[in-house]
Motif scaffolding. Structure first.
Motif, PDB file in Angstrom:
ATOM      1  N   PRO A 165     -61.752 -68.615  64.371  1.00 20.84           N
ATOM      2  CA  PRO A 165     -60.363 -68.909  64.008  1.00 20.84           C
ATOM      3  C   PRO A 165     -60.288 -69.975  62.912  1.00 20.84           C
ATOM      4  CG  PRO A 165     -60.737 -69.217  66.373  1.00 20.84           C
ATOM      5  CD  PRO A 165     -62.071 -69.008  65.751  1.00 20.84           C
ATOM      6  N   ASP A 166     -59.251 -69.925  62.127  1.00 22.31           N
ATOM      7  CA  ASP A 166     -58.981 -70.956  61.110  1.00 22.31           C
ATOM      8  C   ASP A 166     -58.733 -72.274  61.853  1.00 22.31           C
ATOM      9  OD1 ASP A 166     -57.962 -72.586  59.176  1.00 22.31           O
ATOM     10  OD2 ASP A 166     -56.188 -71.353  58.753  1.00 22.31           O
ATOM     11  N   PRO A 167     -59.562 -73.322  61.605  1.00 26.07           N
ATOM     12  CA  PRO A 167     -59.386 -74.581  62.353  1.00 26.07           C
ATOM     13  C   PRO A 167     -57.982 -75.171  62.161  1.00 26.07           C
ATOM     14  CG  PRO A 167     -61.374 -74.671  60.995  1.00 26.07           C
ATOM     15  CD  PRO A 167     -60.668 -73.410  60.632  1.00 26.07           C
ATOM     16  N   ALA A 168     -57.337 -74.918  61.024  1.00 28.53           N
ATOM     17  CA  ALA A 168     -56.021 -75.509  60.768  1.00 28.53           C
ATOM     18  C   ALA A 168     -54.932 -74.831  61.612  1.00 28.53           C
ATOM     19  CB  ALA A 168     -55.686 -75.395  59.279  1.00 28.53           C
ATOM     20  N   SER A 169     -54.970 -73.498  61.706  1.00 24.12           N
ATOM     21  CA  SER A 169     -53.880 -72.776  62.396  1.00 24.12           C
ATOM     22  C   SER A 169     -54.300 -72.279  63.777  1.00 24.12           C
ATOM     23  CB  SER A 169     -53.453 -71.568  61.556  1.00 24.12           C
ATOM     24  OG  SER A 169     -54.530 -70.639  61.503  1.00 24.12           O
ATOM     25  N   GLY A 170     -55.608 -72.200  64.019  1.00 22.26           N
ATOM     26  CA  GLY A 170     -56.091 -71.635  65.283  1.00 22.26           C
ATOM     27  C   GLY A 170     -56.038 -70.109  65.301  1.00 22.26           C
ATOM     28  N   ILE A 171     -55.645 -69.496  64.177  1.00 19.71           N
ATOM     29  CA  ILE A 171     -55.495 -68.034  64.146  1.00 19.71           C
ATOM     30  C   ILE A 171     -56.805 -67.367  63.736  1.00 19.71           C
ATOM     31  CG2 ILE A 171     -54.306 -66.105  62.988  1.00 19.71           C
ATOM     32  CD1 ILE A 171     -51.867 -67.989  62.751  1.00 19.71           C
ATOM     33  N   LEU A 172     -57.218 -66.358  64.519  1.00 22.47           N
ATOM     34  CA  LEU A 172     -58.430 -65.592  64.183  1.00 22.47           C
ATOM     35  C   LEU A 172     -58.032 -64.412  63.310  1.00 22.47           C
ATOM     36  CD1 LEU A 172     -61.455 -64.816  64.593  1.00 22.47           C
ATOM     37  CD2 LEU A 172     -60.731 -63.547  66.633  1.00 22.47           C
ATOM     38  N   THR A 173     -58.548 -64.396  62.081  1.00 29.00           N
ATOM     39  CA  THR A 173     -58.277 -63.268  61.185  1.00 29.00           C
ATOM     40  C   THR A 173     -59.582 -62.523  60.938  1.00 29.00           C
ATOM     41  OG1 THR A 173     -56.579 -64.578  60.084  1.00 29.00           O
ATOM     42  CG2 THR A 173     -57.332 -62.596  58.930  1.00 29.00           C
ATOM     43  N   GLU A 210     -55.460 -58.885  52.897  1.00 27.20           N
ATOM     44  CA  GLU A 210     -54.529 -59.629  52.029  1.00 27.20           C
ATOM     45  C   GLU A 210     -54.085 -60.937  52.692  1.00 27.20           C
ATOM     46  OE1 GLU A 210     -52.729 -57.620  49.082  1.00 27.20           O
ATOM     47  OE2 GLU A 210     -54.836 -57.037  49.294  1.00 27.20           O
ATOM     48  N   GLN A 211     -54.019 -60.912  54.024  1.00 27.53           N
ATOM     49  CA  GLN A 211     -53.413 -62.020  54.771  1.00 27.53           C
ATOM     50  C   GLN A 211     -54.463 -62.821  55.544  1.00 27.53           C
ATOM     51  OE1 GLN A 211     -49.624 -61.888  55.498  1.00 27.53           O
ATOM     52  NE2 GLN A 211     -49.764 -60.701  53.627  1.00 27.53           N
ATOM     53  N   GLY A 212     -54.151 -64.096  55.764  1.00 31.86           N
ATOM     54  CA  GLY A 212     -54.942 -64.895  56.694  1.00 31.86           C
ATOM     55  C   GLY A 212     -56.225 -65.458  56.104  1.00 31.86           C
ATOM     56  N   VAL A 213     -56.801 -66.417  56.838  1.00 36.75           N
ATOM     57  CA  VAL A 213     -58.039 -67.073  56.399  1.00 36.75           C
ATOM     58  C   VAL A 213     -59.197 -66.489  57.211  1.00 36.75           C
ATOM     59  CG1 VAL A 213     -59.217 -69.299  56.183  1.00 36.75           C
ATOM     60  CG2 VAL A 213     -56.717 -69.176  55.973  1.00 36.75           C
TER      61      VAL A 213
END
Ligand SMILES: Cc1cc2nc3c(=O)[nH]c(=O)nc-3n(C[C@H](O)[C@H](O)[C@H](O)COP(=O)(O)OP(=O)(O)OC[C@H]3O[C@@H](n4cnc5c(N)ncnc54)[C@H](O)[C@@H]3O)c2cc1C
Length: 272
Positions: free
Chosen positions: A56-64, A77-80
């Motif tokens: 996951p992106d350490p800043a947002s916690g979102i797994l892309t 196109e979206q997300g880290v």
């Protein structure tokens, strides 16, 4: 003797897997058990296999996760998208489980930072392995040289080697707490020397030199910090004149470099 090492290709897959257990094998290595129905056909038969793990992106916690098409992985196109390479330490397809052993080395790396606080219920992406290079046929002795990041691969060597093949281990680690990484069965197969990394390059090279000559049926596997491996590889390849097929030397990370590309030559001035 020239070693031959068979290669097996695996159907490519990107799997989204849930953390089912987290365990500290030693103070700075976290064993993360991943689970999911996609693990039913997970295959890995080479001791040096690796998977690409998506964090996951350490800043947002979102797994892309990246997109997968006929060419392989493609950044969407979206997300880290954040990925690092890890060794599939243990695979239990019947139980739909995969273990990764992740070294904790601080909070400036997203993988290490994630592992420090990993908990059941978290998610990771795992791509590959794309293929496996099997244990060399005709091997009569193995020498393994590794830091903490190479210990999972050494664990796999110990499991995949034919019974009775002696193993000499030279390990360069941060401190002695790592010495209990191997379970009793694995440890009993190893003639191990543990060198503290602070003692530096000289101590490591001296330990390797003290092994003396290396016979033609001995395979040498090295994995760890790239700059520390460079002189060891040069010694083996040039002073002892071991052929490239007898030595596998992989930089698993390099001081000051984010997400080292291990496909690039370990020693650009002297590539294989
Ligand atoms: C084929 C292969 C298999 C691997 N298997 C494993 C494995 O099973 N377990 C494992 O833990 N690692 C393994 N690694 C190493 C791992 O991919 C790297 O250590 C990775 O850089 C860690 O990512 P990070 O996000 O924590 O740090 P990064 O964001 O990549 O790096 C941030 C900073 O930390 C430094 N750094 C990176 N790793 C370390 C370290 N171990 N110690 C001290 N400083 C470090 C970098 O030099 C950089 O300055 C493997 C690497 C390869 C190529």
């Amino acid at each position: 003797m020239a070693f031959s090492r068979d290669r097996i290709r695996h159907p490519f897959a990107l799997r989204r897997l849930r953390v089912s257990a987290v365990d500290r094998v030693v103070p700075n290595i976290v064993r993360v058990t991943l689970t999911g129905p996609e693990l039913a056909d997970f295959a890995s038969s080479g001791p040096g296999d690796h998977v690409k793990v998506f964090f996951p992106d350490p800043a947002s916690g979102i797994l892309t996760l990246p997109d997968v098409d006929a060419q392989g992985l493609r950044r969407g196109e979206q997300g880290v998208v954040i990925s690092r390479d890890y060794t599939p330490r243990a695979i239990r397809p019947a139980e739909l489980e995969l273990d990764l052993d992740i070294v904790i080395h601080g909070v400036d790396g997203p993988a290490s930072a994630w592992a420090q606080v990993a908990k059941p219920g978290d998610w990771l992406g795992v791509a590959g392995p794309r293929g496996s290079r099997l244990v060399p046929s005709g091997i009569e002795q193995l020498v393994v040289i590794a830091d903490e990041t190479g210990l999972p691969a050494v664990g796999r060597w110990l499991e995949l080697l034919p019974a009775g093949v002696p193993v000499t281990g030279l390990f360069f680690v941060l401190d002695e707490s790592v010495e209990s990484y191997f379970d009793q069965e694995a440890a009993s197969r190893l003639d191990a020397e543990w060198v503290t990394r602070d003692d530096g390059r000289t101590a490591l090279e001296e330990s390797l030199r003290s092994l003396g000559s290396i016979g033609g049926t001995t395979f040498v596997f090295m994995a760890g910090e790239a700059d520390l491996l460079v002189p060891l590889r040069r010694y083996l390849r040039h002073e002892l004149s071991l052929p490239a097929e007898q030595v596998s030397a992989s930089g698993y990370w390099r001081r000051g470099i984010v997400n080292l590309d291990h496909h690039a030559p370990l020693d650009p001035g002297d590539p294989d």
